[in-house]
Each structure stands twice: as C-alpha cells, then as structure tokens.
Design a protein around this motif. Structure first.
Motif, PDB file in Angstrom:
ATOM      1  N   TYR A 104      10.405  14.111   1.615  1.00 10.41           N
ATOM      2  CA  TYR A 104       9.293  14.904   1.124  1.00 10.41           C
ATOM      3  C   TYR A 104       8.068  14.005   1.060  1.00 10.41           C
ATOM      4  CZ  TYR A 104      12.779  18.293  -0.402  1.00 10.41           C
ATOM      5  OH  TYR A 104      13.794  19.200  -0.435  1.00 10.41           O
ATOM      6  N   SER A 105       6.937  14.522   1.525  1.00 11.47           N
ATOM      7  CA  SER A 105       5.710  13.738   1.527  1.00 11.47           C
ATOM      8  C   SER A 105       4.640  14.438   0.703  1.00 11.47           C
ATOM      9  CB  SER A 105       5.196  13.557   2.955  1.00 11.47           C
ATOM     10  OG  SER A 105       6.133  12.837   3.722  1.00 11.47           O
ATOM     11  N   CYS A 106       3.657  13.638   0.306  1.00 15.27           N
ATOM     12  CA  CYS A 106       2.489  14.174  -0.389  1.00 15.27           C
ATOM     13  C   CYS A 106       1.746  15.116   0.564  1.00 15.27           C
ATOM     14  CB  CYS A 106       1.585  13.029  -0.820  1.00 15.27           C
ATOM     15  SG  CYS A 106       0.039  13.554  -1.563  1.00 15.27           S
ATOM     16  N   ILE A 107       1.492  16.326   0.124  1.00 16.24           N
ATOM     17  CA  ILE A 107       0.854  17.301   1.007  1.00 16.24           C
ATOM     18  C   ILE A 107      -0.608  16.938   1.250  1.00 16.24           C
ATOM     19  CG2 ILE A 107      -0.014  18.924  -0.736  1.00 16.24           C
ATOM     20  CD1 ILE A 107       1.207  21.185   1.005  1.00 16.24           C
TER      21      ILE A 107
ATOM     22  N   PHE B 179       0.809  -1.211   0.000  1.00 11.22           N
ATOM     23  CA  PHE B 179       0.000   0.000   0.000  1.00 11.22           C
ATOM     24  C   PHE B 179       0.842   1.261   0.000  1.00 11.22           C
ATOM     25  CE2 PHE B 179      -2.868  -3.202   1.593  1.00 11.22           C
ATOM     26  CZ  PHE B 179      -3.982  -2.950   0.817  1.00 11.22           C
ATOM     27  N   GLN B 180       1.927   1.197   0.705  1.00 11.94           N
ATOM     28  CA  GLN B 180       2.731   2.404   0.781  1.00 11.94           C
ATOM     29  C   GLN B 180       4.153   2.039   1.150  1.00 11.94           C
ATOM     30  OE1 GLN B 180       1.077   5.512   3.173  1.00 11.94           O
ATOM     31  NE2 GLN B 180       3.031   6.551   3.382  1.00 11.94           N
ATOM     32  N   ALA B 181       5.068   2.646   0.473  1.00  4.32           N
ATOM     33  CA  ALA B 181       6.474   2.463   0.824  1.00  4.32           C
ATOM     34  C   ALA B 181       6.880   3.535   1.823  1.00  4.32           C
ATOM     35  CB  ALA B 181       7.337   2.566  -0.427  1.00  4.32           C
TER      36      ALA B 181
ATOM     37  N   ALA C  64       1.736  10.519   2.221  1.00  2.00           N
ATOM     38  CA  ALA C  64       2.563   9.395   1.770  1.00  2.00           C
ATOM     39  C   ALA C  64       3.962   9.924   1.437  1.00  2.00           C
ATOM     40  CB  ALA C  64       1.949   8.753   0.527  1.00  2.00           C
ATOM     41  N   HIS C  65       4.964   9.160   1.786  1.00  2.00           N
ATOM     42  CA  HIS C  65       6.320   9.554   1.412  1.00  2.00           C
ATOM     43  C   HIS C  65       6.453   9.592  -0.107  1.00  2.00           C
ATOM     44  CE1 HIS C  65       8.274   8.204   5.453  1.00  2.00           C
ATOM     45  NE2 HIS C  65       7.527   9.275   5.568  1.00  2.00           N
TER      46      HIS C  65
ATOM     47  N   VAL D  52       8.992   7.351  -4.522  1.00  2.00           N
ATOM     48  CA  VAL D  52       8.227   6.189  -4.066  1.00  2.00           C
ATOM     49  C   VAL D  52       6.750   6.573  -4.019  1.00  2.00           C
ATOM     50  CG1 VAL D  52      10.117   5.212  -2.717  1.00  2.00           C
ATOM     51  CG2 VAL D  52       8.533   6.792  -1.620  1.00  2.00           C
ATOM     52  N   ASN D  53       5.912   5.554  -3.991  1.00  2.00           N
ATOM     53  CA  ASN D  53       4.459   5.756  -3.913  1.00  2.00           C
ATOM     54  C   ASN D  53       3.922   6.590  -5.067  1.00  2.00           C
ATOM     55  OD1 ASN D  53       4.298   4.374  -1.391  1.00  2.00           O
ATOM     56  ND2 ASN D  53       5.070   6.218  -0.404  1.00  2.00           N
TER      57      ASN D  53
END
Ligand code: ZN
Length: 138
Positions: free
Chosen positions: A40-43, A29-31, A47-48, A74-75
């Motif tokens: 950095y992650s999805c705002i 589902f998520q790395a 998710a990374h 990733v992701n």
C-alpha cells in the motif's frame, strides 16, 4: 518531541573515539518495501506505507471512512500520544503522517485501557482514503 517509531539508540559521539568516524548518511528519505510484495502506498506522494502481509484488519472506521489496521508501517512519522475516547473505548493514540508529504494518514494505538482492545497496542491505522494499492492487485 517527535517519537521515532524505529528504535535508534545508537548515539554518535559516545566513547570518545574519533579516529574512525565513518560519515555514513544518517537521513533516509524513503524506505522501500520488497517489490515482490503487495504494498500500500501513500495516495498523495506514492511513498510505500505498508505491506499487505502486515495487514491485520480491514474493519476499522476512520474519520473519512474505512481504515485498515497494520502491524507495521514504513515512511510514517508519529505525533505525540494523547488520550481519546474511540468507538471501542479509551485509548492513548498518536496521529501518524506520511514522512514524505506530511499528510495525516491515521493514528497509532499507543495504549489500550480495556483488555479486549490490547491487541491494537503498537499497531497502526491508515485510512483507506490515503492509500493506493501498488501494481493494481486486488
Ligand atoms: Zn505521502
């Protein structure tokens, strides 16, 4: 067809042996990137997306402002490649999106037609508007 960014050439069912078919979960589902790294992650869904170590350049321009060039992400899912004329010439690019919340993040350079732009091939652009720095680092 969705082009998987990761190489997954291992196909189940090859060879005919069925005795030891281990039922390992195939869907991740998520790395997660190592917590010690600056990420950095999805705002939108947190998710990374990328490690700071993979950052190549901050001097790119997206449709909504600044964008960063990353060596790997990733992701992130990838749409079909298409040819587009960008500020730096003709490229084959594919839209990339967050696999967790499906938000379009930027694009991937599949192919650059000018030799001066070849370094971008296989690299990823994520617009700053879609990223948040994890852990509040500068
Ligand atoms: Zn997301």
């Amino acid at each position: 067809m969705w082009a998987a960014s990761a190489c997954c050439s291992r196909q189940a069912g090859e060879g005919g042996g069925s005795a030891t078919a281990a039922r390992t979960p195939v869907k991740t589902f998520q790395a997660y990137l190592p917590p010690a790294h600056r990420t950095y992650s999805c705002i939108h869904c947190r998710a990374h997306l990328a490690s700071h170590d993979e950052l190549i350049s901050k001097s790119f321009q997206g449709s909504q402002g600044r964008a960063y060039l990353f060596n790997s992400v990733v992701n992130v899912g990838c749409g079909p490649a298409e040819e587009r004329v960008l500020l730096t010439g003709l490229h084959a690019v594919a839209d990339i999106y967050c696999e967790c919340c499906k938000t379009m993040l930027g694009w991937k350079y599949e192919h650059a037609f000018e030799s001066s732009q070849k370094y971008k091939e296989g690299k990823f652009i994520i617009e700053l508007a879609h990223m948040v720095k994890e852990n509040g680092w500068d």
